[in-house]
Scaffold this motif. Structure first.
Motif, mmCIF file in Angstrom:
data_model
loop_
_atom_site.group_PDB
_atom_site.id
_atom_site.type_symbol
_atom_site.label_atom_id
_atom_site.label_comp_id
_atom_site.label_asym_id
_atom_site.label_seq_id
_atom_site.Cartn_x
_atom_site.Cartn_y
_atom_site.Cartn_z
ATOM 1 N N LEU A 101 0.834 -1.193 0.000
ATOM 2 C CA LEU A 101 0.000 0.000 0.000
ATOM 3 C C LEU A 101 0.875 1.253 0.000
ATOM 4 C CD1 LEU A 101 -2.819 1.327 0.256
ATOM 5 C CD2 LEU A 101 -2.526 1.213 2.754
ATOM 6 N N GLN A 102 0.537 2.169 -0.903
ATOM 7 C CA GLN A 102 1.251 3.447 -0.995
ATOM 8 C C GLN A 102 0.240 4.598 -0.899
ATOM 9 O OE1 GLN A 102 4.658 4.886 -3.874
ATOM 10 N NE2 GLN A 102 2.702 5.124 -4.945
ATOM 11 N N LEU A 103 0.578 5.589 -0.063
ATOM 12 C CA LEU A 103 -0.215 6.805 0.030
ATOM 13 C C LEU A 103 0.647 7.987 -0.394
ATOM 14 C CD1 LEU A 103 -1.906 6.365 3.564
ATOM 15 C CD2 LEU A 103 -2.601 5.389 1.367
ATOM 16 N N VAL A 104 0.107 8.808 -1.296
ATOM 17 C CA VAL A 104 0.829 10.007 -1.752
ATOM 18 C C VAL A 104 -0.095 11.212 -1.627
ATOM 19 C CG1 VAL A 104 2.310 8.691 -3.336
ATOM 20 C CG2 VAL A 104 0.153 9.662 -4.165
ATOM 21 N N ASN A 105 0.499 12.400 -1.792
ATOM 22 C CA ASN A 105 -0.257 13.650 -1.666
ATOM 23 C C ASN A 105 -1.025 13.707 -0.337
ATOM 24 O OD1 ASN A 105 0.517 14.473 -4.285
ATOM 25 N ND2 ASN A 105 -1.143 13.255 -5.179
ATOM 26 N N ILE A 106 -0.359 13.299 0.742
ATOM 27 C CA ILE A 106 -0.997 13.305 2.062
ATOM 28 C C ILE A 106 -1.064 14.739 2.567
ATOM 29 C CG2 ILE A 106 -0.896 12.411 4.407
ATOM 30 C CD1 ILE A 106 0.803 10.112 3.366
ATOM 31 N N LYS A 107 -2.288 15.224 2.789
ATOM 32 C CA LYS A 107 -2.472 16.615 3.203
ATOM 33 C C LYS A 107 -3.437 16.713 4.383
ATOM 34 C CE LYS A 107 -1.533 18.614 -1.348
ATOM 35 N NZ LYS A 107 -2.033 19.497 -2.431
ATOM 36 N N LEU A 108 -3.128 17.639 5.257
ATOM 37 C CA LEU A 108 -4.023 17.966 6.359
ATOM 38 C C LEU A 108 -4.821 19.197 5.947
ATOM 39 C CD1 LEU A 108 -4.637 17.064 9.324
ATOM 40 C CD2 LEU A 108 -3.186 18.962 10.044
ATOM 41 N N VAL A 109 -6.135 19.096 6.018
ATOM 42 C CA VAL A 109 -7.014 20.193 5.606
ATOM 43 C C VAL A 109 -7.646 20.802 6.853
ATOM 44 C CG1 VAL A 109 -8.929 20.886 4.140
ATOM 45 C CG2 VAL A 109 -7.477 18.941 3.460
ATOM 46 N N ALA A 110 -7.275 22.046 7.158
ATOM 47 C CA ALA A 110 -7.796 22.728 8.344
ATOM 48 C C ALA A 110 -9.098 23.434 8.005
ATOM 49 C CB ALA A 110 -6.767 23.728 8.856
#
Length: 395
Positions: free
Chosen positions: A197-206
């Motif tokens: 499993l690969q996760l990319v473009n991991i972003k926290l949205v406030a």
């Protein structure tokens, strides 16, 4: 037997003190005591005065902190990390009324990796590095080790398990948030690289209008049999993102390639996200370097002393003229006249609230403060140049 005897003696004192008053208690109820006081039973877990009551027990990690606290206050406290009156203002991780709560709340002080603690890794600064006192360092390591074990056993705030979609994912992190924080999301693109499993473009949205602080998030794989595997790829993350923004959660990608993580079954297995902290935060605006109030006056009244007029040439190329110890007087080395840069570099070495205690003065004047550059000839004149001008030249 001794504890029981002492308890009986204490009970006797209570009865004697209350002897003049009337009582309609039955004889067999004299030891029961009024509500809210000791029941007299040393094994009663609900007795508020019983040391075996969990509410009255001090955790072992706090006990170890209390042992090292006097040394911490002596070496790191005072105008520095207790009161925060030193200039420039240091972090108050020993702030009153409870230094333990303060230091536990400071992001990099207590960490799962003991030696990642900023208390141990911080080198010489306005104060000495911890490792200059081996006994003090030993006490700190002992306490931090206990804190690390407590962290490892702690159940962290978490999202419920969720199914990972091949492609874009949007996860509501509100269940893992504290302090009334809502509307914060985690987005990423998921795919399988073979069976990994690969996760990319991991972003926290406030959420709009609310900055968000996240500390040490962890992805947890939930297998079909509900057993779990934890990934610590983001164990060093301590990030605050501005309200309304989608900010990359550094480094922004993860490949779950450890043996317990693959093969990953998108249909049968899930993820959940747990965090050390997910809370309302405040993005700090980084200020530019402070400027002196009067750089020309610094050149006229102070620069000469630093260039050898005091008996030692602090601005020599093999000393602060070369930036030794993080203090650069290159601007006035070799009779240079860049007084603005030299004065700005001097500012962090001065304590506006207690000028005579400033690091630059103590190193040059005080025989008890180590300084490889030696001591000045006329300590009073050197001291006065800074103390008398602290609010006219510098601040």
């Amino acid at each position: 037997m001794m504890k029981r005897a002492l308890w009986l003696l204490a009970a006797g004192v209570v009865v004697a003190a209350g002897a003049p008053a009337c009582s309609d208690d039955a004889a067999g109820e004299l030891n029961r005591g009024p509500r809210g006081t000791s029941s007299g039973n040393p094994n009663d877990p609900n007795d508020p005065n019983n040391p075996n009551n969990p509410a009255n027990q001090v955790p072992p990690e706090e006990q170890l902190f209390r042992k090292v606290e006097p040394d911490l206050q002596k070496k790191c406290g005072g105008s520095c990390h207790t009161d925060g009156t030193y200039v420039p203002k240091p972090p108050q991780f020993l702030a009153p009324p409870d230094a333990y709560k303060s230091i536990k709340g400071y992001p990099s002080a207590v960490t799962k990796d003991v030696y990642a603690s900023s208390l141990l890794s911080k080198g010489p600064h306005a104060g000495p590095a911890v490792n200059t006192d081996p006994e003090f360092e030993k006490k700190l390591v002992e306490w931090l080790t206990a804190e690390s074990l407590a962290l490892a056993a702690q159940k962290l705030p978490s999202t419920p398990p969720f199914q990972v979609q091949n492609g874009p994912n949007d996860i509501d992190l509100t269940p893992a948030a504290t302090g009334g924080l809502t509307g914060v999301h985690l987005t990423f693109d998921a795919s399988l690289v073979g069976t990994i499993l690969q996760l990319v473009n991991i972003k926290l949205v406030a959420p709009a209008g609310q900055d968000v602080h996240i500390l040490q998030p962890r992805f947890v794989k939930v297998k079909a049999d509900n057993s779990e595997v934890v990934d610590d790829s983001f164990s060093n993350l301590d990030q605050t993102v501005p309200g309304g923004a989608a900010t990359t959660m550094s480094p922004g990608l993860v490949l779950f390639s450890s043996p317990d993580w693959f093969p990953f079954d998108l249909g049968a297995e899930k993820l959940r996200v747990e965090v050390q902290k997910l809370e309302k935060g405040k993005v700090q605006v980084i200020q530019g370097p402070a400027a002196c109030k009067d750089a020309n006056a610094f050149g006229a009244q102070v620069a000469g002393l630093l260039r050898g007029g005091s008996g030692i040439n602090c601005a020599a190329g093999n000393c602060h003229g070369g930036g030794v110890g993080g203090y650069s007087l290159a601007g006035i080395a070799n009779n240079g006249n860049n007084f603005a840069d030299a004065c700005a570099a001097t500012l962090p070495k001065l304590n506006q609230g207690a000028a005579a205690n400033s690091l630059i003065i103590q190193k040059a004047v005080n025989a008890g403060t180590p300084h490889s550059g030696g001591k000045v000839n006329n300590g009073q004149a050197f001291t006065n140049a800074f103390v008398n001008n602290i609010n006219t030249i510098f601040f």
